[in-house]
Structure formats: structure tokens, C-alpha cells
Design an enzyme around this catalytic site. Structure first.
Site, PDB file in Angstrom:
ATOM      1  NE  ARG A 104      -2.598   0.072   3.605  1.00 61.78           N
ATOM      2  CZ  ARG A 104      -3.430   0.455   4.566  1.00 61.78           C
ATOM      3  NH1 ARG A 104      -4.723   0.434   4.369  1.00 61.78           N
ATOM      4  NH2 ARG A 104      -2.970   0.876   5.724  1.00 61.78           N
ATOM      5  CB  THR A 108      -2.442   7.075  -2.689  1.00 63.61           C
ATOM      6  OG1 THR A 108      -1.750   5.826  -2.877  1.00 63.61           O
ATOM      7  CG2 THR A 108      -1.619   8.192  -3.309  1.00 63.61           C
ATOM      8  CG  ASP A 200       2.480  -2.958   8.988  1.00 61.10           C
ATOM      9  OD1 ASP A 200       2.734  -4.115   8.578  1.00 61.10           O
ATOM     10  OD2 ASP A 200       2.541  -1.956   8.257  1.00 61.10           O
ATOM     11  CG  ASP A 203       6.176  -3.201   9.683  1.00 55.80           C
ATOM     12  OD1 ASP A 203       6.909  -3.621   8.762  1.00 55.80           O
ATOM     13  OD2 ASP A 203       5.782  -2.025   9.754  1.00 55.80           O
TER      14      ASP A 203
HETATM   15  C1  PRP Z   1      -1.084  -4.787   4.390  1.00 50.20           C
HETATM   16  C2  PRP Z   1      -1.879  -6.068   4.511  1.00 50.20           C
HETATM   17  C3  PRP Z   1      -2.721  -6.044   3.265  1.00 50.20           C
HETATM   18  C4  PRP Z   1      -3.007  -4.578   3.093  1.00 50.20           C
HETATM   19  C5  PRP Z   1      -4.403  -4.313   3.542  1.00 50.20           C
HETATM   20  O1  PRP Z   1      -0.034  -4.952   3.515  1.00 50.20           O
HETATM   21  O2  PRP Z   1      -1.079  -7.212   4.618  1.00 50.20           O
HETATM   22  O3  PRP Z   1      -2.087  -6.582   2.131  1.00 50.20           O
HETATM   23  O4  PRP Z   1      -2.067  -3.870   3.914  1.00 50.20           O
HETATM   24  O5  PRP Z   1      -4.737  -3.000   3.340  1.00 50.20           O
HETATM   25  P1  PRP Z   1      -5.825  -2.536   2.278  1.00 50.20           P
HETATM   26  O6  PRP Z   1      -7.022  -3.412   2.492  1.00 50.20           O
HETATM   27  O7  PRP Z   1      -6.088  -1.109   2.685  1.00 50.20           O
HETATM   28  O8  PRP Z   1      -5.258  -2.636   0.921  1.00 50.20           O
HETATM   29  P2  PRP Z   1       1.085  -3.822   3.289  1.00 50.20           P
HETATM   30  O9  PRP Z   1       0.679  -2.908   2.193  1.00 50.20           O
HETATM   31  O10 PRP Z   1       1.394  -3.161   4.604  1.00 50.20           O
HETATM   32  O11 PRP Z   1       2.304  -4.630   2.743  1.00 50.20           O
HETATM   33  P3  PRP Z   1       3.188  -5.780   3.446  1.00 50.20           P
HETATM   34  O12 PRP Z   1       2.324  -6.994   3.573  1.00 50.20           O
HETATM   35  O13 PRP Z   1       4.283  -5.957   2.470  1.00 50.20           O
HETATM   36  O14 PRP Z   1       3.655  -5.280   4.785  1.00 50.20           O
HETATM   37  N1  URA Z   2      -2.483  -3.247   6.897  1.00 53.37           N
HETATM   38  C1  URA Z   2      -2.089  -3.717   8.096  1.00 53.37           C
HETATM   39  O1  URA Z   2      -1.107  -4.462   8.191  1.00 53.37           O
HETATM   40  N2  URA Z   2      -2.796  -3.354   9.176  1.00 53.37           N
HETATM   41  C2  URA Z   2      -3.884  -2.572   9.112  1.00 53.37           C
HETATM   42  O2  URA Z   2      -4.504  -2.281  10.153  1.00 53.37           O
HETATM   43  C3  URA Z   2      -4.277  -2.095   7.849  1.00 53.37           C
HETATM   44  C4  URA Z   2      -3.560  -2.463   6.752  1.00 53.37           C
END
Ligand code: PRP
Ligand code: URA
Length: 209
Positions: A104, A108, A200, A203
């Protein structure tokens, strides 16, 4: 419209509490996500079709059942979806695994795709797309777009925690996709995080940040 199933099994709910707890460290967080993914895989496979076969037991000939129907494909959304994959494969070891890489944009909140690799026989599989979080819904919608663009026709989405906003966006974009969750939370905050959520997921799984 896609149906929403909340897995309220006591073991799932119990473990989810410790996943949410901010004092849970990386090792334990990863183990708990893995365990909950297995329990959710048990629930989501409840409706898989069976066929009768003959088997010879040490006592006699018998009719028994084995799985029938389409083959399964698991598609974790990178990175955090990886944390659920092994737990699912413990129950469905023969499933093939595709990957969709998305992150994400922090400003945005829109998903940016950086990797897609799926099994070759996409049309012949029932897919379960997995990600711990369904927040704005952008990532899940985009990952499923990616699968459909490559020929997938049978898709379900499974996550740990969902926000009502994400569920609505998913149902609008993909009315043919049922959603399986461990908890439907209250809302999103101004930064697009699920409240109360678990923070997160990526993380916390990988000890980054
Ligand atoms: C997180 C999570 C989802 C997304 C959800 O990933 O694992 O994929 O956010 O958010 P959304 O419904 O608003 O799209 P992130 O973008 O943090 O990436 P990562 O898994 O690489 O940490
Ligand atoms: N992605 C995450 O990992 N946590 C949230 O709460 C939303 C998006």
C-alpha cells in the site's frame, strides 16, 4: 453479493486475542498466525466435495470417501499473506501456491503491484486468496483482479481481521467472491489502519519497523 463468514470457533478467537496484543513478540505472533491459519483452513474446507471409493481395511472391504472436485490453489498477498500460507498447507499439502506482491502506498493507500506468479492451470483451480488484513480493501480487490485477468474463475478470500469498509469495497468489486474472516472489526482510522485491529501485520510477522 459475496457472503461473509466469521469463524467464531473458540480456539480461533482465543488465539486472535494474543495476536492483537501489542506485547506479543515476533516469534509468538508468527506462531499464532500460523496456528490460526490452520484452524481457518479446517473451517473453510468444510464444504469441499467428496466422492466414494473402495478401500480394503485390515478387517474387510469398505466404501469410504476422498476429496473430489477441482484442485486447490492458495494465493498469499505478499508480504503478510505468507505468514498464513504454511498453516494452510499443513492441512492441504497438495495445494499449489501462487503469489501476488502488493504494497500500500503510505500516502494514497492505493495498492502497488510488484509481483505475480500463479500455477499454470489457473482455470482449473479453486483459489483461496489469503492476507491477514482487509482494511480499505484495495489490496484484496487488486489481487483478485490480477487472478481473474489470468483466467481464475473460482476464488474465495480469507483474512484474520477485516474492516467493514474493506468488506463493502470487496463485495462491490467482486460479488462472486465469498469472504472468510476471524473477526469483523469496528472501523478504519485516518491512516487506513483497522481499529482495534492488530497493527501492521507484515511488520509484526517479520520484525521490521
Ligand atoms: C497490508 C496487509 C494487506 C493490506 C491491507 O499490507 O497485509 O495486504 O495492507 O490493506 P488494504 O485493504 O487497505 O489494501 P502492506 O501494504 O502493509 O504490505 P506488506 O504486507 O508488504 O507489509
Ligand atoms: N495493513 C495492516 O497491516 N494493518 C492494518 O490495520 C491495515 C492495513
Amino acid at each position: 453479493m459475496g457472503k461473509v463468514y466469521v469463524f467464531d470457533h473458540p480456539l480461533i478467537q482465543h488465539k486472535l486475542t494474543y495476536i492483537r496484543d501489542k506485547s506479543t513478540g515476533t516469534k509468538e505472533f508468527r506462531e499464532l498466525v500460523d496456528e490460526v491459519a490452520s484452524l481457518m483452513a479446517f473451517e473453510i474446507t468444510r464444504d469441499l466435495p467428496l466422492q466414494e471409493v473402495n478401500v480394503e481395511t485390515p478387517v474387510c472391504e469398505a466404501t469410504s470417501k476422498v476429496l473430489a472436485g477441482k484442485k486447490l490453489g492458495i494465493v498469499p498477498i505478499l508480504r503478510a499473506g505468507l505468514g498464513m500460507t504454511e498453516g494452510i498447507l499443513k492441512l492441504i499439502p497438495a495445494a499449489k501456491v501462487g503469489h501476488v506482491g502488493l504494497y500500500r502506498d503510505p500516502e494514497t493507500l492505493k495498492p502497488i503491484e510488484y509481483y505475480v506468479k500463479l500455477p499454470r492451470d489457473v482455470e482449473e483451480r479453486d483459489f483461496i486468496v489469503v492476507d491477514p488484513m482487509l482494511a480499505t480493501g484495495g489490496s484484496a480487490v487488486e489481487a483478485i483482479n490480477s487472478l481473474k485477468k489470468r483466467g481464475a474463475t473460482s476464488i474465495r478470500f480469507m483474512c484474520l481481521v477485516a474492516a467493514p469498509e474493506g468488506v463493502e469495497v470487496m463485495q462491490e468489486a467482486h460479488p462472486d467472491v465469498d469472504i472468510y474472516i476471524a473477526a469483523l472489526d469496528e472501523k478504519l482510522n485516518d491512516h487506513g489502519y483497522i481499529v482495534p485491529g492488530l497493527g501492521d501485520a507484515g511488520d509484526r510477522l517479520y520484525g521490521t519497523k
